[in-house]
Design a protein around this motif. Structure first.
Motif, PDB file in Angstrom:
ATOM      1  N   ARG A  97       8.439  56.508  17.832  1.00 34.86           N
ATOM      2  CA  ARG A  97       9.145  55.914  18.986  1.00 34.86           C
ATOM      3  C   ARG A  97      10.612  56.325  19.046  1.00 34.86           C
ATOM      4  O   ARG A  97      11.257  56.170  20.097  1.00 34.86           O
ATOM      5  CB  ARG A  97       9.010  54.385  18.940  1.00 34.86           C
ATOM      6  CG  ARG A  97       7.602  53.887  19.249  1.00 34.86           C
ATOM      7  CD  ARG A  97       7.582  52.394  19.509  1.00 34.86           C
ATOM      8  NE  ARG A  97       7.727  51.620  18.289  1.00 34.86           N
ATOM      9  CZ  ARG A  97       6.721  51.213  17.522  1.00 34.86           C
ATOM     10  NH1 ARG A  97       5.473  51.548  17.847  1.00 34.86           N
ATOM     11  NH2 ARG A  97       6.934  50.504  16.429  1.00 34.86           N
ATOM     12  N   ASN A 131      10.300  69.923  17.934  1.00 37.01           N
ATOM     13  CA  ASN A 131      11.021  68.706  18.308  1.00 37.01           C
ATOM     14  C   ASN A 131      12.270  68.578  17.448  1.00 37.01           C
ATOM     15  O   ASN A 131      12.179  68.338  16.243  1.00 37.01           O
ATOM     16  CB  ASN A 131      10.125  67.474  18.134  1.00 37.01           C
ATOM     17  CG  ASN A 131      10.760  66.203  18.698  1.00 37.01           C
ATOM     18  OD1 ASN A 131      11.962  66.149  18.919  1.00 37.01           O
ATOM     19  ND2 ASN A 131       9.944  65.198  18.922  1.00 37.01           N
ATOM     20  N   ARG A 171      12.002  60.981  20.494  1.00 32.13           N
ATOM     21  CA  ARG A 171      11.860  61.524  21.848  1.00 32.13           C
ATOM     22  C   ARG A 171      13.005  62.508  22.135  1.00 32.13           C
ATOM     23  O   ARG A 171      14.172  62.116  22.168  1.00 32.13           O
ATOM     24  CB  ARG A 171      11.879  60.396  22.882  1.00 32.13           C
ATOM     25  CG  ARG A 171      10.636  59.527  22.882  1.00 32.13           C
ATOM     26  CD  ARG A 171      10.881  58.155  23.539  1.00 32.13           C
ATOM     27  NE  ARG A 171      11.718  58.234  24.716  1.00 32.13           N
ATOM     28  CZ  ARG A 171      11.259  58.367  25.979  1.00 32.13           C
ATOM     29  NH1 ARG A 171       9.951  58.471  26.193  1.00 32.13           N
ATOM     30  NH2 ARG A 171      12.098  58.401  26.993  1.00 32.13           N
ATOM     31  N   ASP A 178      15.773  61.808  24.650  1.00 33.07           N
ATOM     32  CA  ASP A 178      16.821  60.848  24.297  1.00 33.07           C
ATOM     33  C   ASP A 178      17.997  61.499  23.576  1.00 33.07           C
ATOM     34  O   ASP A 178      18.900  60.806  23.105  1.00 33.07           O
ATOM     35  CB  ASP A 178      16.239  59.723  23.429  1.00 33.07           C
ATOM     36  CG  ASP A 178      15.344  58.787  24.229  1.00 33.07           C
ATOM     37  OD1 ASP A 178      15.529  58.705  25.454  1.00 33.07           O
ATOM     38  OD2 ASP A 178      14.465  58.135  23.624  1.00 33.07           O
TER      39      ASP A 178
END
Length: 320
Positions: A120, A90, A123, A126
């Motif tokens: 949160r 990620n 991501r 995004d």
């Protein structure tokens, strides 16, 4: 330093000792290689305020940032790896890395509610890329891209390409965890696989390769202990905690070091059984798993030869 017509050059860059081995004495070339690494480090780092990556992070939730082509392409590649189903990779993991501070002063297990809050804003969808403008936009305030899991691989490949352009086809570059070999000067290159949580020079085995990248990620590289448990630096972006499975390390053998970086993280997140199953679909990527139970498991041996060096580990030379 000369040893059997091998000249070694070293520097400290990207927080690691860097080693370049050449079969010709050329301090000017070595200096140019280190300068190239430094240029890319300055683009990709999150450890100083004036990098292009930090420009993106500071503008999170406010506006896109136009970046140089290398930065855009690396972020694009990192996002693609991050969007793989159930990926342990990620590129937006920056807020969690900063929260845990593993390897830095003040590292400790964060409160569960803080981990949940950071999740949160991690991501990868995004991270908005505009190909035409060459810009990157982080859609939420507080988001941060961290390319620490992929930058060394990209840079190792660029060094290899630069050496080829300079007519150098035999050599080795070690960026600390990322080893890229060129050519077959005196037989195969031999690369050590570290023994987890042991002395720096202790090995579980060695790999012989030709024109290949060898990338290792291990839980022993950076960690701290709290409440009788080790907490290592390989974070799971799916839950915000260090990955917890049977593995101590994963070594990936591939042609490109960038692939090695991506696949060490992907495979670490999958574990041995699922990792081997996935690797059956790839002829160009192979893995060596070192487990907490002292097993060494080879996904295959098409591109390398492995020699065990520690009798306390059991070698399995076929997939599970």
């Amino acid at each position: 330093m000369s040893d059997n017509r091998v000249w070694s050059y070293s520097a400290v860059l990207m927080g690691s000792p860097i080693l370049l081995k050449l079969f010709t004495h050329d301090e000017t070339l070595a200096s140019r290689v280190f300068a190239l690494i430094k240029r890319y480090e300055d683009l990709f780092t999150v450890n100083r305020a004036d990098s292009q990556l930090m420009d993106i992070n500071r503008a999170a939730g406010r506006h896109p940032v136009v970046v140089s082509r290398p930065v855009f392409e690396l972020i694009k590649c990192a996002k693609a790896a991050s969007m793989v189903h159930n990926s342990a990779f990620n590129l937006a993991i920056g807020p969690l890395v900063k929260l845990w501070r593993i390897g830095f002063k003040g590292d400790c297990v964060p409160p569960a509610e803080e981990i949940a809050a950071r999740l949160r804003i991690t991501r990868p969808q995004d991270v908005i890329l505009d190909e035409a403008a060459g810009s990157v936009f982080l859609a939420q305030v507080g988001m941060e891209i961290d390319l620490g899991a992929i930058a060394k691989g990209f840079i190792a490949d660029r060094v290899r390409d630069y050496l080829h352009q300079q007519g150098i086809h035999n050599g080795l570059i070690n960026l600390g965890g990322n080893v890229q070999t060129l050519g077959t000067p005196q037989g195969n290159w031999s690369i050590g696989v570290k023994k987890p949580f042991a002395e720096a020079d202790a090995l579980v085995g060695s790999i012989e390769v030709v024109n290949k990248s060898v990338v290792t990620s291990g839980t022993y590289e950076r960690y701290f202990e709290q409440d009788g448990k080790r907490w290592h630096h390989i974070l799971d972006p799916r839950n915000g905690y260090p990955l917890d499975n049977e593995l101590d390390s994963v070594t990936i053998i591939s042609s490109d070091s960038l692939d090695g970086d991506i696949w060490t993280t992907l495979i670490f997140g999958l574990g041995v059984e699922k990792g081997c199953a996935l690797l059956k679909q790839r002829d160009d990527i192979e893995a060596i798993f070192v487990t907490k139970n002292r097993d060494i498991i080879l996904s295959s041996q098409r591109q390398f030869r492995f020699t065990p060096l520690d009798d306390s580990y059991r070698l399995t030379d076929s997939t599970v």
